[in-house]
Scaffold this motif. Structure first.
Motif, mmCIF file in Angstrom:
data_model
loop_
_atom_site.group_PDB
_atom_site.id
_atom_site.type_symbol
_atom_site.label_atom_id
_atom_site.label_comp_id
_atom_site.label_asym_id
_atom_site.label_seq_id
_atom_site.Cartn_x
_atom_site.Cartn_y
_atom_site.Cartn_z
ATOM 1 N N VAL A 88 -14.099 62.384 -29.069
ATOM 2 C CA VAL A 88 -13.767 61.405 -28.023
ATOM 3 C C VAL A 88 -14.678 60.176 -28.145
ATOM 4 C CG1 VAL A 88 -13.594 61.001 -25.534
ATOM 5 C CG2 VAL A 88 -12.869 63.189 -26.489
ATOM 6 N N PHE A 89 -15.961 60.430 -28.422
ATOM 7 C CA PHE A 89 -16.879 59.287 -28.614
ATOM 8 C C PHE A 89 -16.443 58.418 -29.801
ATOM 9 C CE2 PHE A 89 -20.103 61.750 -26.132
ATOM 10 C CZ PHE A 89 -20.405 60.761 -25.212
ATOM 11 N N HIS A 112 -13.035 51.646 -30.616
ATOM 12 C CA HIS A 112 -12.504 50.663 -29.663
ATOM 13 C C HIS A 112 -13.548 49.573 -29.393
ATOM 14 C CE1 HIS A 112 -10.337 49.056 -26.247
ATOM 15 N NE2 HIS A 112 -11.407 49.198 -25.507
ATOM 16 N N LEU A 113 -14.797 49.988 -29.180
ATOM 17 C CA LEU A 113 -15.859 49.022 -28.864
ATOM 18 C C LEU A 113 -16.169 48.118 -30.065
ATOM 19 C CD1 LEU A 113 -18.099 51.357 -26.702
ATOM 20 C CD2 LEU A 113 -17.022 49.233 -25.922
ATOM 21 N N ALA A 135 -13.545 57.749 -30.856
ATOM 22 C CA ALA A 135 -12.450 56.858 -30.415
ATOM 23 C C ALA A 135 -13.025 55.685 -29.614
ATOM 24 C CB ALA A 135 -11.440 57.644 -29.580
ATOM 25 N N GLN A 136 -14.018 55.983 -28.760
ATOM 26 C CA GLN A 136 -14.632 54.905 -27.973
ATOM 27 C C GLN A 136 -15.417 53.945 -28.872
ATOM 28 O OE1 GLN A 136 -16.757 57.360 -25.058
ATOM 29 N NE2 GLN A 136 -15.324 56.661 -23.517
ATOM 30 N N LEU A 165 -20.665 53.674 -21.570
ATOM 31 C CA LEU A 165 -20.864 54.541 -22.740
ATOM 32 C C LEU A 165 -22.169 55.320 -22.593
ATOM 33 C CD1 LEU A 165 -19.685 55.218 -25.610
ATOM 34 C CD2 LEU A 165 -21.376 53.607 -26.501
ATOM 35 N N GLN A 221 -20.022 47.688 -20.276
ATOM 36 C CA GLN A 221 -19.530 48.609 -21.313
ATOM 37 C C GLN A 221 -20.644 49.532 -21.796
ATOM 38 O OE1 GLN A 221 -16.399 48.955 -22.329
ATOM 39 N NE2 GLN A 221 -15.627 47.279 -21.090
ATOM 40 N N ILE A 248 -24.163 51.654 -31.384
ATOM 41 C CA ILE A 248 -22.953 52.422 -31.706
ATOM 42 C C ILE A 248 -23.055 52.990 -33.123
ATOM 43 C CG2 ILE A 248 -20.462 52.174 -32.166
ATOM 44 C CD1 ILE A 248 -20.464 50.188 -29.723
#
Ligand SMILES: [Fe+2]
Ligand SMILES: [Fe+2]
Length: 146
Positions: free
Chosen positions: A13-14, A20-21, A16-17, A41, A37, A104
């Motif tokens: 799931v992370f 996106h970010l 995917a985030q 996160l 944001q 990230i």
């Protein structure tokens, strides 16, 4: 369910985030939006890291073979936490974006190390039954029914 499988699902799931970010952050025009944001996160990353440390890492501590990787993983959790704490203090937009995108990337590489090294090590050192017991504790912490 094994805790390592639960944590792998969280990583998914992370990822995917993170993807996106990576797309979104360069186009952001206000430093306040980066902070929002990053806080969102960060709240999720903090619970993920706490669960790993309190359940999985603690169980691996008695095994000397795991000491090296555990040191690296704990240090990286601190780096992520430190950067998340730093982002709200940065006033300049580009600098704030750069910090967030670096964070990230650090988190992505950290997850990959856990997947390639630490979770396999946990599997061989702790065994199925212990990983299952930790998985039940994970479900309680996350308030999910398994
Ligand atoms: Fe971690
Ligand atoms: Fe993780």
């Amino acid at each position: 369910m094994k805790i390592t499988d639960a944590l792998l699902g969280e990583h998914g799931v992370f990822y995917a985030q993170f993807d996106h970010l990576d797309q979104l952050v360069p186009a952001v025009e206000r430093v306040a939006d980066i902070r929002t944001q990053a806080a969102l996160l960060g709240a999720a990353l903090a619970t993920h890291a706490n669960i790993e440390e309190e359940l999985l890492f603690k169980s691996l501590d008695p095994h000397p073979e795991a000491a090296g990787p555990l040191n690296v993983m704990r240090r990286e959790h601190q780096v992520v936490e430190g950067t998340l704490g730093q982002i709200p203090t940065v006033a300049e937009l580009d600098q704030s974006k750069e910090l967030f995108l670096d964070l990230i990337e650090v988190a992505r590489q950290h997850f990959a190390k856990e997947e390639r090294i630490l979770f396999h090590m946990a599997s061989s050192l702790l065994g199925e039954a212990k990983l299952g017991e930790l998985g039940s504790n994970w479900a309680k912490r996350r308030k999910v029914t398994v």
